[in-house]
Enzyme design. Structure first.
Site, mmCIF file in Angstrom:
data_model
loop_
_atom_site.group_PDB
_atom_site.id
_atom_site.type_symbol
_atom_site.label_atom_id
_atom_site.label_comp_id
_atom_site.label_asym_id
_atom_site.label_seq_id
_atom_site.Cartn_x
_atom_site.Cartn_y
_atom_site.Cartn_z
ATOM 1 N N LYS A 2 3.015 -15.280 4.574
ATOM 2 C CA LYS A 2 3.284 -16.175 3.447
ATOM 3 C C LYS A 2 4.779 -16.442 3.488
ATOM 4 C CE LYS A 2 2.071 -18.361 -0.357
ATOM 5 N NZ LYS A 2 1.180 -19.539 -0.384
ATOM 6 N N ASP B 233 -12.572 -8.798 4.351
ATOM 7 C CA ASP B 233 -13.770 -8.896 3.487
ATOM 8 C C ASP B 233 -14.325 -10.320 3.531
ATOM 9 O OD1 ASP B 233 -13.593 -6.237 2.584
ATOM 10 O OD2 ASP B 233 -14.100 -6.821 0.520
ATOM 11 N N ASP C 208 -2.986 -18.353 2.554
ATOM 12 C CA ASP C 208 -3.916 -19.152 1.735
ATOM 13 C C ASP C 208 -4.656 -20.164 2.605
ATOM 14 O OD1 ASP C 208 -1.447 -20.373 2.112
ATOM 15 O OD2 ASP C 208 -1.343 -21.281 0.111
ATOM 16 N N ASP D 268 -6.644 -6.734 4.403
ATOM 17 C CA ASP D 268 -7.695 -6.180 3.544
ATOM 18 C C ASP D 268 -8.547 -7.313 2.985
ATOM 19 O OD1 ASP D 268 -9.089 -4.269 1.941
ATOM 20 O OD2 ASP D 268 -7.874 -4.906 0.224
ATOM 21 N N TYR E 139 0.823 -1.213 0.000
ATOM 22 C CA TYR E 139 0.000 0.000 0.000
ATOM 23 C C TYR E 139 0.855 1.261 0.000
ATOM 24 C CZ TYR E 139 -4.640 -2.004 0.718
ATOM 25 O OH TYR E 139 -5.836 -2.649 0.561
HETATM 26 C C1 IPM Z 1 -10.631 -1.099 3.239
HETATM 27 C C2 IPM Z 1 -10.775 -0.635 1.817
HETATM 28 C C3 IPM Z 1 -9.606 0.293 1.500
HETATM 29 C C4 IPM Z 1 -8.332 -0.517 1.615
HETATM 30 C C5 IPM Z 1 -9.673 0.979 0.117
HETATM 31 C C6 IPM Z 1 -10.961 1.741 -0.075
HETATM 32 C C7 IPM Z 1 -8.486 1.868 -0.112
HETATM 33 O O1 IPM Z 1 -10.853 -1.706 0.959
HETATM 34 O O2 IPM Z 1 -10.593 -0.242 4.151
HETATM 35 O O3 IPM Z 1 -10.582 -2.303 3.459
HETATM 36 O O4 IPM Z 1 -7.942 -1.223 0.684
HETATM 37 O O5 IPM Z 1 -7.716 -0.442 2.680
HETATM 38 MG MG MG Z 2 -10.974 -3.611 1.932
#
Ligand code: IPM
Ligand code: MG
Length: 361
Positions: free
Chosen positions: A192, A252, A224, A248, A142
């Site tokens: 990893k 999700d 993984d 990240d 990042y």
């Molecule tokens: C998160 C989002 C952000 C990230 C994006 C919007 C930059 O996906 O906060 O998880 O990748 O950190």
């Molecule tokens: Mg995210």
């Protein structure tokens, strides 16, 4: 009267609608607790670019730095995708993270009993899940350099750099160990290390740090495998600490245990003002339709009450209000269930605010 300054940054897409509901709930909390929240709004993301030509105007950064806490909605949308990277909405968010020194991102994944059937996973797999992802937020690809796309030998080449110093690893590891201590004392570090040297270092430094926390059981897992285990048997996890990029992705994924990304709050902490935001994005496809789920943002506001404003009881009331509304059978579109009453964004905010007003302490 005690007074707190909260920088409110709604951002783009569904950001303004969901933040409005969190403000509503905070308004009731203030009345209940006899404190004053001075909420000042600022532009960030695409909204800021459209008005000021930059995704994070200087005055918004200053507002954030001068506040007791930042509450953020979401940033991004397709109309800003053609922009140069430096002007994209996401840079506004990343700029806030780095400007505030927010290296630790806490993403709690809690399965609400009443939402068990909203998850695509089997009830037996997800019942009672209560895990915490501690995502490093200022390193990795990042922010790593070199980065960019350039032409070399007549073809384009894209580069990002996954990089961590041991100091960066140690400070996030410490946060994770301390948090694990306050929970079930189990920490999983995800890397990893079989392929990436940078995460071999990650594993070593986390292990070294762990010597100061002998009461916490430390395990390591490849990313993984962790992605698979989160679906197979998420009950084995308590606290998970990992890199920016892996965190990240895994957060999700983990959100789906709860049934919807719309349920996942987050807190980002560092050296200065902390920031609170839902883990989900700006969902431009459903923006302005009053169907977005405001609960992740409301739960983020609860984390703000607990971690930045020293109001743990009020935080617990907000969380209880959310559980109550779910138990009563109210749902937004994303967590729709047979037999439940589907309500809009604003109605969901009203319901939670009403319960915060009337629930006993
Ligand atoms: C998160 C989002 C952000 C990230 C994006 C919007 C930059 O996906 O906060 O998880 O990748 O950190
Ligand atoms: Mg995210």
């Amino acid at each position: 009267m005690r007074q707190y300054r909260i920088a409110v940054l709604p951002g783009d897409g569904i950001g303004p609608e969901i933040v409005k509901e969190a403000r509503k709930v905070l308004g009731v909390v203030a009345e209940r607790a006899g404190v004053r929240f001075v909420m000042e709004e600022g532009l960030v993301g695409g909204a800021a670019y459209d008005r000021c030509g930059a995704p994070l105007p200087d005055e918004v950064m200053e507002l954030a730095l001068a506040s007791d806490a930042v509450l953020l909605g979401a940033v991004g949308g397709p109309q800003w995708e053609p922009l140069d990277y430096s002007l994209r909405p996401e840079r506004g968010l990343l700029g806030l993270r780095s400007g505030l020194g927010l290296f630790a991102n806490l993403r709690p994944v809690v399965v609400f009993e009443d939402l068990i059937d909203a998850s695509p996973l089997k009830p037996d797999v997800i019942r009672g899940i209560d895990l915490l992802i501690v995502r490093e937020l200022l390193g990795d690809a990042y922010f790593g350099k070199p980065r960019g796309v350039r032409v070399e030998n007549g073809q384009r080449i894209g580069i990002n750099t996954m990089v961590y110093t041991e100091a960066e690893i140690r400070r996030i590891a410490k946060v994770a160990f301390v948090l694990a201590r306050g929970r079930r004392r189990k920490l999983l570090s995800v890397d990893k290390a079989n392929v990436l040297e940078v995460t071999e270092l990650w594993r070593d430094v986390v292990t070294e740090t762990g010597r100061n926390y002998p009461d916490v059981e430390l395990r390591h897992m490849y990313v993984d495998n962790c992605a698979m285990q989160l679906i197979r048997n998420p009950g084995q996890f308590d606290v998970i600490v990992t890199t920016n990029m892996f965190g990240d992705i895994l957060s999700d994924e983990a959100s789906m245990l709860t049934g919807s990304l719309g349920m996942l709050p987050s807190a980002s902490q560092g050296e200065k003002t902390a920031m609170y935001e839902p883990s989900h994005g700006s969902a431009p496809d459903i923006a302005g339709k009053n169907i977005a789920n405001p609960l992740a943002t409301i739960l983020s506001a609860a984390m703000m009450l607990r971690h930045s404003l020293g109001m743990p009881e009020e935080a617990a009331i907000v969380e209880k209000a959310v559980r109550t509304v779910l138990k009563e059978g109210f749902r937004t579109e994303d967590i729709r269930q047979a037999g439940a009453v589907v309500v809009g964004t604003a109605e969901m905010g009203d319901l939670v605010a009403e319960r915060v007003e009337t629930l006993p302490a």
